[in-house]
Design a protein around this motif. Structure first.
Motif, short mmCIF file in Angstrom:
data_model
loop_
_atom_site.label_atom_id
_atom_site.label_comp_id
_atom_site.label_asym_id
_atom_site.label_seq_id
_atom_site.Cartn_x
_atom_site.Cartn_y
_atom_site.Cartn_z
N ALA A 47 0.85 -1.20 0.00
CA ALA A 47 0.00 0.00 0.00
C ALA A 47 0.88 1.25 0.00
O ALA A 47 0.59 2.23 -0.69
N ALA A 48 1.98 1.20 0.77
CA ALA A 48 2.92 2.33 0.78
C ALA A 48 3.52 2.49 -0.62
O ALA A 48 3.62 3.60 -1.16
N GLY A 49 3.92 1.37 -1.22
CA GLY A 49 4.53 1.40 -2.55
C GLY A 49 3.56 1.94 -3.59
O GLY A 49 3.95 2.72 -4.47
N ALA A 50 2.29 1.53 -3.50
CA ALA A 50 1.30 1.97 -4.48
C ALA A 50 1.08 3.48 -4.39
O ALA A 50 0.99 4.18 -5.41
N ALA A 51 1.02 3.99 -3.14
CA ALA A 51 0.83 5.44 -2.96
C ALA A 51 2.03 6.21 -3.52
O ALA A 51 1.88 7.23 -4.20
N LEU A 52 3.24 5.70 -3.25
CA LEU A 52 4.45 6.37 -3.75
C LEU A 52 4.52 6.32 -5.27
O LEU A 52 4.89 7.29 -5.93
N GLN A 53 4.16 5.17 -5.82
CA GLN A 53 4.21 5.01 -7.27
C GLN A 53 3.27 6.04 -7.95
O GLN A 53 3.65 6.69 -8.93
N ALA A 72 1.53 7.34 2.24
CA ALA A 72 2.62 6.35 2.11
C ALA A 72 3.36 6.21 3.45
O ALA A 72 3.69 5.10 3.89
N ARG A 73 3.57 7.34 4.12
CA ARG A 73 4.27 7.30 5.40
C ARG A 73 3.46 6.51 6.44
O ARG A 73 4.00 5.71 7.19
N GLU A 74 2.16 6.76 6.43
CA GLU A 74 1.31 6.06 7.39
C GLU A 74 1.30 4.56 7.14
O GLU A 74 1.32 3.74 8.06
N GLU A 75 1.29 4.17 5.86
CA GLU A 75 1.33 2.74 5.53
C GLU A 75 2.64 2.11 6.02
O GLU A 75 2.66 0.98 6.49
#
Ligand SMILES: [Fe+2]
Ligand SMILES: [Fe+2]
Length: 204
Positions: A47-53, A72-75
């Motif tokens: 989920a963090a990766g998807a938000a960053l992407q 992303a930070r929260e994930e």
């Protein structure tokens, strides 16, 4: 009506998931709590990766980084929290074969803009909504106190996450267009899960 009220009203009416999780999934997950926990750690980092992407793909899109960077930070904070619990049980992360859920859903994302951005937000929101729905079940039914507490704490943020993706859609696309596309994607999502993956996963 101001923008915030309009948004609140629109948020209320939105129904992400077209079908509820089956009891079969819950029983499988309850029978393999630690495997689901390790899979959950993978879900948080994905989920963090998807938000960053998404943030990097649309870096110059006004209003996007302000939402996706904290998300992303929260994930990642969730990932760290789950990792701590895994370690406290004398375990560590291990690679787990992923169910086909994410891959099939991602294939639904159209290749050309503006459809690509809308679909990307909706797919991310759907995954958040399903994670949230299942965490509610685990928080309620897990016989393990510590796991119940973990899922109860995490699911509060997850509910906010799918609202954020909904807000990102509403700020950029007409509501009927979003609803129409969401209905299609939600029906695909439910169909993937109706053909249950045999291994215990958050999205099996
Ligand atoms: Fe999370
Ligand atoms: Fe999330």
């Amino acid at each position: 009506m101001n923008n915030l009220n309009t948004l609140k009203k629109s948020n209320k009416a939105i129904k992400w998931l077209s079908k509820a999780t089956s009891n079969d999934w819950l029983q499988l997950a309850l029978a393999h709590p630690l495997e689901v926990l390790v899979d959950h750690a993978h879900c948080e980092r994905k989920a963090a990766g998807a938000a960053l992407q998404l943030m990097f793909r649309y870096l110059c899109e006004p209003g996007l980084s302000e939402v996706l960077s904290p998300l992303a930070r929260e994930e990642l904070e969730h990932f760290e929290k789950v990792l701590r619990l895994i370690k406290s049980r004398g375990l560590y992360l291990k690679p787990l074969p992923a169910p086909p859920y994410g891959t099939i859903l991602s294939k639904q994302i159209r290749r050309d803009e503006p459809g690509r951005m809308l679909d990307s937000f909706l797919v991310a929101g759907l995954i958040e909504a399903r994670s949230h729905e299942r965490m509610v079940l685990l928080a309620e039914h897990s016989p393990d106190n510590e796991l119940r507490k973990l899922y109860s704490e995490l699911l509060i943020s997850e509910a906010r996450h799918f609202s954020l993706y909904w807000k990102l859609c509403l700020e950029r696309y007409a509501r009927p267009l979003i609803i129409n596309r969401l209905e299609h994607l939600a029906s695909v999502e439910a169909a993937i899960l109706s053909d249950m993956h045999p291994e215990p996963r958050m999205h099996s």
